[in-house]
Motif scaffolding. Structure first.
Motif, PDB file in Angstrom:
ATOM      1  N   TRP A   1       0.844  -1.200   0.000  1.00 20.22           N
ATOM      2  CA  TRP A   1       0.000   0.000   0.000  1.00 20.22           C
ATOM      3  C   TRP A   1       0.877   1.247   0.000  1.00 20.22           C
ATOM      4  N   GLN A   2       1.973   1.210   0.738  1.00 23.44           N
ATOM      5  CA  GLN A   2       2.919   2.329   0.717  1.00 23.44           C
ATOM      6  C   GLN A   2       3.550   2.468  -0.663  1.00 23.44           C
TER       7      GLN A   2
ATOM      8  N   ILE B   1       2.273   1.871  -3.506  1.00 28.07           N
ATOM      9  CA  ILE B   1       1.380   2.483  -4.488  1.00 28.07           C
ATOM     10  C   ILE B   1       1.620   3.987  -4.532  1.00 28.07           C
ATOM     11  N   ALA B   2       1.863   4.556  -3.345  1.00 28.09           N
ATOM     12  CA  ALA B   2       2.019   6.001  -3.280  1.00 28.09           C
ATOM     13  C   ALA B   2       3.298   6.475  -3.963  1.00 28.09           C
ATOM     14  N   ASP B   3       4.224   5.569  -4.162  1.00 28.92           N
ATOM     15  CA  ASP B   3       5.505   5.945  -4.761  1.00 28.92           C
ATOM     16  C   ASP B   3       5.326   6.054  -6.268  1.00 28.92           C
ATOM     17  N   THR B   4       5.213   7.294  -6.765  1.00 27.72           N
ATOM     18  CA  THR B   4       4.900   7.451  -8.185  1.00 27.72           C
ATOM     19  C   THR B   4       6.107   7.205  -9.081  1.00 27.72           C
TER      20      THR B   4
ATOM     21  N   ILE C   1       7.559   4.437  -9.149  1.00 27.69           N
ATOM     22  CA  ILE C   1       7.378   3.056  -9.603  1.00 27.69           C
ATOM     23  C   ILE C   1       6.167   3.034 -10.502  1.00 27.69           C
ATOM     24  N   ASP C   2       6.353   2.599 -11.760  1.00 32.61           N
ATOM     25  CA  ASP C   2       5.159   2.570 -12.603  1.00 32.61           C
ATOM     26  C   ASP C   2       4.352   1.320 -12.267  1.00 32.61           C
ATOM     27  N   LEU C   3       3.145   1.275 -12.800  1.00 34.54           N
ATOM     28  CA  LEU C   3       2.213   0.256 -12.336  1.00 34.54           C
ATOM     29  C   LEU C   3       2.660  -1.154 -12.697  1.00 34.54           C
TER      30      LEU C   3
ATOM     31  N   LEU D   1      -1.618  10.466  20.372  1.00 39.72           N
ATOM     32  CA  LEU D   1      -2.387  10.870  19.192  1.00 39.72           C
ATOM     33  C   LEU D   1      -3.245  12.084  19.508  1.00 39.72           C
TER      34      LEU D   1
ATOM     35  N   ARG E   1      -2.889  15.767  17.966  1.00 36.37           N
ATOM     36  CA  ARG E   1      -4.023  16.375  17.290  1.00 36.37           C
ATOM     37  C   ARG E   1      -4.136  17.849  17.694  1.00 36.37           C
TER      38      ARG E   1
END
Lengths: 616, 754
Positions: B284-285, B287-290, B292-294, B677, B681
């Motif tokens: 999931w992390q 995915i955020a790394d643009t 790396i292509d799909l 937390l 906040r």
């Protein structure tokens, strides 16, 4: 009364409509939701009769609506409207919880919403800590304390109204019973102490515990070599619960009718006694044999003939005082003395618990002899006490407070809730049957057949739309994580946000009203699904409207209004037509069965488990 | 600078020799009169090896030399804490591992399975083979032949059973768990102090120690669960170098540890789930790394899947291949598998009684034959020996005190019985009682035990283990109230009443109905205690159609015929007479084909997996079963072994102080995190410099431990089978690590305050 229920069922529709409108501010979505609910045959059936479900559904939906309204008031905190909706949601939470414990799930939903709301407020640095505390306190008072007060007052009312003895007595403890008008224990009717020759009933101290019982039936053959008389615990009052207290020496004479009160000998802590079952003249007996349901305990039976048994009939009375064990000379008081009965030879203690015997034991509770001395279920008290020679005293001073009554009735409710087992031949259902509408519930047979079955088109449609919604949410999350979402136009993003966040709220509502049933041990029925169905339908309405809007956006501007209105019309049409098809389920079917072409339900038995056919 | 760097490189080969020459000087301090030109070439600049004494003070060096690493050196770092932890864990796990000399708790099962491997007897168990194979291999290495069957808890080990070695395998796994814990803590970014604390907690936990000292699978499971988490964390730290050799190796190690874990016990699925969750978070992390292509992302995803699921599958296939290759003889597992499966095993006997075909291989069964009878259900032979039933059983029931009749799994001279005609009234042999006439179906016969001359008898005395059934004994005449009932009716299905019985070794199925009680001879499959040498119990069974009552005729020995030709003639005549109805031979071939059908490896593999998956729920209630909510506070203990003579006992108990404190530690962790937390906040940051990193470390590493604990604990609430305290053990070290983490957090906080 049916009219009131129907009214409550009717009010569900506007409530759903308004809730959806509050959430997404779309009349179309609200209208679709409303129509789907109108055409849902299952809800229709439920709200036609005097059941707990219509008020429950009404209160749950009202609480949902008020919470949605309250959240929308967030821009102007602490003004009149804000207080109004907050108080109202608290009230409906309390009401729904007072109707059925399923109301607990709506509390969870509102609680989660409030926690989220407070979390957002925490992040708002413009608010001082004092202000946040004020927010917190207001919610705590209105959503926690106020519903509890409501709930408690409902119970007080319950005790006030039901002040007379009835068939529920046996479920409650002796103390509780002494407050009920008309009960044997109400007003001075019982001797204070138990003596040899007393005819007593023994009550298990566990919440909802039964009375020690026996009957002429024997333990079945396959449980072991000794087929002796059954001993059970029975929650109802019965002559078979009566036991005569005797000395261990069966020849010792008991004080007869012409003896004087000086001859009466009281039972003291540490005495060895024999309990004879009055109706069958057999003694309470235990031996080295596994108990029928609990193999780690010993079996307890009725043994002997005309009160003559053997050494395994001897029990030692142990009174528990305030310090754990009483003094040696203590006498056994009716109701207030807490006893343990130790089997002299085996050293185990007379025990009863919530395990039911199978059919051969008439589904009464199992009584065993427990080798573990400290088990809480080994505790008994004398409830009934009859002795010809002893004076009767008042029970006034035993009266429990309202709080302990409240607590006890809840223990009893929880106990019987968990123990609800299916009756012989009854159709029960599993939670996974419900969303796919696998089988319904027969409400009425005979000439005028009513069958509780959801409108399959709506049920399955809701299921598909739920999956669609989850897919959309996942795509959205993916797009956000990948950074695609941020590149979209702002109004699209905003629309998507409104859709997903509100949809998610409804999905959580559905899940909270549905998933916990998987963890429940008790018997479940199809009608348990309906609170969840409300959320499901609202989610469906929201999703349909959003998908139509999304598709419309892709089209040429000239086609847009046409497409939008046609699609909405088609959805409404399908809903209404499916209702017309399945309507007879709710309004009652008469005449031939569904495999007959003349039947109103011909060809509509789409799933094999639908019992449309079975009813004659 | 740069020019000098180049120069230095060029000078290197020569400077090596210079360094060697100057080596004595290197020990003396290198401060002489300053010489600015050379100062830049101070050793500090030359070598990356840190040398604390030579700071970069601008000193002149008269005799410049290179402080270069000499040839053939190696530097090493000894982490004494780590070694201390390891030593302590070995000490606690192995000290007096040979105690007790008796079978403890589930050694009954796993020891027995090891024995079955050694005798190559097919058995069925819900757990995959790896753990049991290890025990079997250790047994094999000492020459143990598998003759000891670990029958009951508390049985004393004979000297040839290498139980200490078998326990040591558990001990080794249990000891290696500790360095794993240490390393996991380090990988999660905690200090060595916290890592040592967590190891110490693990070392001192009684339940983990106990579990490491018995022949059970749990020690392996715990060790491999943590090993796979460690491997995954090592792999995770290579994320900046994707698709490199090291990266692949990290994944392979993870896959291997998961594979062995799943090869030991299927509860390893929880470990797989735990690692799987971590992997999903990582992806999931990603995915955020643009950058790396799909497509690359897909590759990331697939490679992880292939390594983490593919390797375990391959390992499982290999293990079951070994399992099937080793277990070639039929045995107690037969009853669990299908008929074609059984056909792959040697010595399979079918329980279905089919008519025996009149093939030329069959011969007539005659009176006077010495036969052995094998139970088709329990696969043992009807047996007797010159020992009597004990006068009284432990529950005070009496026996007949006559000669034991049992069922024995191994071929033995005591399995032979003579089939003879019943004696007439008064024990007088009737006419022609010694002639070898053919035995006919539904004949009344007596079975005489050859070695002891006792006759098979049954009477109204409760059987030793199954009191609801009648005892079977070799009749001993005490002139007491026990009247002999020696006659048994021999019943063969598929053969007309009164017609002679043909037999072929192992093919003839028969039942023996006790004439007096009309009950049938059966083997219950229960093992008798020591007094009967742990052979199986034989009783009479009321249900005549019971499958436990079918016996097959194995050896049939007849004294050499005095008139062989007459016998052959008689046999021929009978054969002709019975064959007249002439049932087609084609049909019999069909049936033969049907029964000969076998399975290949894949079919066997799949069938066994299905049986293993469905068998879990069939365990009944148990006295010491504990529900999951009892576990964290140790509500119910699990006795492993009790000395029959003294008070000695082994009980599974956690270290109560640590368990309770650690359970509180979980609550404290949640509370502290919640406070952090909430305060963050409100933009109040409590953790010092490098704020984000420090909080992040606390939060992510803590959650990894929490998730690990939950993943090994919560799923048990959904299981409806009977559970024991030892099921909780894989979750325990996570809890202990979390406790160490919480301790460190408070320590750091105190240090900041004070």
């Amino acid at each position: 009364m049916r009219v009131v229920c129907a009214l409550m069922g009717l009010l569900l529709v506007p409530l759903c409509y308004l809730t959806v409108w509050e959430l997404v501010k779309s009349t179309t979505a609200a209208f679709i939701t409303g129509m789907m609910l109108v055409c849902e045959t299952g809800t229709l059936v439920l709200s036609q009769y005097i059941l707990l479900d219509p008020p429950l559904l009404f209160f749950i939906m009202a609480a949902t609506y008020c919470t949605a309204r309250f959240i929308n008031c967030r821009d102007e905190p602490f003004d009149l409207e804000w207080w109004y909706w907050l108080t109202l949601s608290g009230m409906f939470i309390g009401c729904s919880f007072s109707v059925k414990w399923v109301g607990l799930f709506i509390i969870a939903l509102v609680g989660l919403t409030t926690v989220k709301d407070l979390w957002d407020l925490m992040g708002d640095l413009r608010l001082s800590v004092a202000q946040i505390q004020k927010h917190f306190l207001a919610r705590a008072v209105c959503l926690i304390i106020w519903p509890i007060l409501l709930y408690f007052s409902v119970f007080c009312f319950h005790f006030l109204v039901l002040s007379h003895s009835g068939n529920g007595d046996g479920f409650f403890s002796s103390e509780f019973q002494s407050t009920l008008v008309g009960n044997d224990l109400y007003d001075q009717k019982v001797p204070e102490y138990v003596a040899y020759g007393s005819v007593i009933t023994l009550k298990n101290r566990r919440g909802g515990g039964g009375l020690l019982h026996s009957h002429t039936h024997l333990y079945p053959e396959d449980l072991g070599e000794y087929q002796q008389q059954q001993i059970t615990a029975y929650t109802h009052k019965d002559d078979n619960n009566k036991w005569l207290v005797k000395k261990t020496n069966s020849h010792a004479p008991l004080p007869g009718a012409n003896s004087s009160i000086e001859d009466v000998e009281f039972i003291r802590n540490g005495d060895q006694i024999v309990l004879e079952h009055v109706m069958t003249k057999r003694n309470l007996h235990a031996h080295h044999q596994k108990a029928p349901m609990t193999p780690t305990h010993y079996q307890v039976t009725g043994y002997g003939e005309n009160g003559v048994g053997d050494a395994n009939d001897i029990w030692v009375v142990e009174i528990l005082g305030s310090s754990g064990s009483g003094n040696h000379g203590d006498q056994v008081r009716t109701v207030t003395s807490v006893l343990k009965l130790r089997h002299l030879n085996l050293g185990c203690y007379l025990h009863s618990h919530s395990t039911q015997l199978p059919k051969w034991g008439w589904e009464q509770l199992e009584v065993t002899c427990n080798p573990q001395a400290s088990d809480r279920n080994n505790l008994w008290n004398v409830e009934g006490n009859v002795h010809d020679l002893l004076p009767h005293v008042s029970f006034e001073f035993y009266k429990p407070s309202i709080f302990s009554k409240f607590l006890e009735s809840h223990l009893v409710m929880a106990e019987s809730n968990n123990n609800m087992k299916p009756k012989e031949g009854e159709i029960t259902s599993k939670p996974w049957h419900w969303p796919i509408n696998l089988q319904g519930q027969v409400f009425s047979g005979g000439d005028h057949r009513v069958y509780l079955l959801g409108n399959p088109i709506i049920f399955w449609g809701c299921g598909l739309l739920k999956i669609l919604f989850v897919v959309v949410v996942m795509l959205k999350l993916f797009a956000r994580q990948r950074g695609y979402l941020q590149r979209m136009r702002n109004e699209i993003q905003a629309e998507l946000d409104v859709f997903t966040s509100n949809g998610l709220w409804l999905l959580v509502g559905w899940a909270l009203h549905y998933l916990p049933f998987y963890l429940m041990g008790r018997v479940l029925y199809f009608h348990h699904y309906f609170p969840a169905l409300m959320f499901s339908i609202m989610l469906a309405g929201v999703t349909i409207e959003y998908s139509i809007r999304l598709l419309t956006a892709l089209l040429h501007p000239a086609l847009k209004p046409l497409f939008y209105h046609t699609s909405v019309a088609v959805v409404l049409f399908i809903t209404v037509v499916s209702f017309l098809f399945f309507m007879p389920l709710a309004y009652g079917m008469s005449g031939p069965k569904s495999d007959n072409p003349e039947s109103s339900m011909y060809g509509l038995k789409w799933l094999p488990d639908w019992d449309i056919l079975a009813i004659v | 600078m740069e020019a000098e760097g180049v120069m230095r490189k060029r000078l290197l080969p020569r400077s090596k020799q210079a360094g060697e020459d100057a080596s004595p000087a290197s020990r003396s301090p290198v401060t002489r009169s300053p010489q600015p030109g050379v100062s830049l070439l101070s050793p500090h600049h030359r070598l990356p090896v840190p040398s604390p004494s030579s700071s970069s003070s601008p000193v002149t060096i008269w005799f410049p030399y290179t402080r270069e690493r000499p040839w053939l050196t190696f530097t090493t770092e000894v982490n004494l804490l780590w070694w201390l932890a390891l030593a302590l864990s070995f000490l606690t796990r192995f000290w007096r591992i040979d105690f007790p000399h008796y079978v403890v708790f589930d050694e009954v099962h796993f020891g027995k399975f090891a024995s079955y491997y050694l005798t190559r007897t097919f058995f069925f168990d819900v757990h995959p083979p790896l753990g049991k194979l290890i025990f079997a291999a250790l047994g094999y290495s000492t020459g143990f032949n598998g003759s000891f069957l670990f029958t009951t808890i508390g049985l004393e080990y004979p000297h040839e059973v290498p139980f200490v070695l078998m326990r040591s395998a558990s001990g080794l796994a249990g000891s290696l768990l500790v360095p794993c814990i240490y390393q996991i803590m380090v990988e999660l970014g905690f200090s060595h102090r916290a890592a040592f604390l967590a190891s110490l907690f693990t070392i001192l936990d009684n339940s983990l120690i106990i579990q490491s000292r018995v022949i059970m699978l749990d020690s392996f499971v715990i060790f491999l669960s943590y090993l796979s988490v460690l491997c995954y964390l090592k792999f995770y730290h290579l994320r900046h170098r994707p698709f490199s050799g090291e990266w692949h190796r990290g994944l392979i190690y993870t896959g291997l540890s998961l594979g062995t874990l799943l090869g030991v016990k299927y509860t390893g699925l929880l470990g797989l789930g735990c690692v799987g969750l971590l992997t999903l978070c990582d992806l999931w992390q990603l995915i955020a790394d643009t950058t790396i292509d799909l497509l690359d992302f897909l590759l990331h995803f697939l490679l992880r899947g292939v390594y983490m699921l593919g390797i375990p599958l391959v390992i499982s296939l290999i293990l079951f291949f070994i399992h099937f290759t080793v277990l070639t003889n039929s045995g107690p597992g037969n009853a669990f598998v299908s008929k074609p499966f059984r056909n792959t095993l040697i010595g399979t006997v079918e329980t279905t009684s089919e008519p025996i075909h009149l093939s030329p291989n069959t011969t007539l069964l005659r009176y006077g034959s010495h036969v052995s009878l094998k139970s088709t259900d329990a696969l043992c032979w009807l047996h007797s020996h010159p020992h009597l039933y004990p006068l009284k059983y432990p529950d005070d029931r009496g026996s007949s005190y006559q000669q034991q009749v049992t069922c024995y799994e191994f071929a033995d001279i005591n399995n032979l019985w003579e089939v003879r005609r019943p004696l007439g009234p008064g024990g007088v042999a009737g006419a022609g009682s010694d002639s070898h006439d053919p035995v006919r179906n539904k004949d009344l016969v007596e079975l005489v035990h050859i070695n002891t001359s006792k006759i098979l008898n049954s009477h109204d005395v409760a059987a030793p283990l199954t009191p609801t059934h009648q005892e079977v004994a070799g009749y001993v005449n005490y002139s007491s109230q026990f009247v002999p009932h020696l006659e048994w009716r021999l019943e063969v299905t598929g053969v007309p009443d009164g017609s002679p019985v043909f037999h072929e070794r192992g093919k003839l199925k028969l039942k023996l109905i006790h004439e007096h009680s009309k009950q049938t001879l059966a083997c219950t499959g229960k093992r008798l205690p020591e007094w009967a040498f742990q052979q199986y119990e034989v009783v009479t069974e009321r249900d005549v159609s019971s499958t436990t009552a079918v016996w097959s005729l194995e050896d049939v020995v007849l004294p050499p015929p005095s008139n062989a030709t007459a016998w052959a003639e008689e046999e021929r005549l009978i054969r002709e007479k019975t064959q007249n109805p002439g049932t087609g031979s084609a049909k019999s071939e069909d049936e033969d084909d049907d029964s000969q059908e076998t399975l290949n490896f894949w079919e066997k593999y799949v069938e066994l997996q299905v049986h293993m998956a469905t068998a879990h729920g069939n365990l009944g209630e148990h006295q010491f079963g504990a529900t999951p909510h009892n576990w964290p506070l140790m509500g119910k203990l699990l006795p492993y072994w009790l000395d029959e003579k003294g008070n000695a006992q082994v009980t599974l108990i956690g270290n109560p102080v640590m368990w309770w404190v650690a359970s509180v530690g979980i609550v404290v962790f949640l509370a502290v995190t919640a406070v952090h937390l909430l305060r963050r906040r409100r933009e109040i940051f409590d953790l010092p410099h490098g704020e984000m990193a420090e909080f992040h470390q606390w939060w992510t590493s803590g959650s990894v431990l929490l998730v690990g604990w939950l993943a090994h604990y919560l799923p048990y609430f959904l299981l409806s089978r009977v559970l024991f305290l030892h099921h909780y053990l894989p979750a325990v070290p996570f809890k202990l690590m979390l406790l160490a983490a919480v301790c460190e957090h408070f320590y750091a906080w105190l240090k900041r305050c004070g």
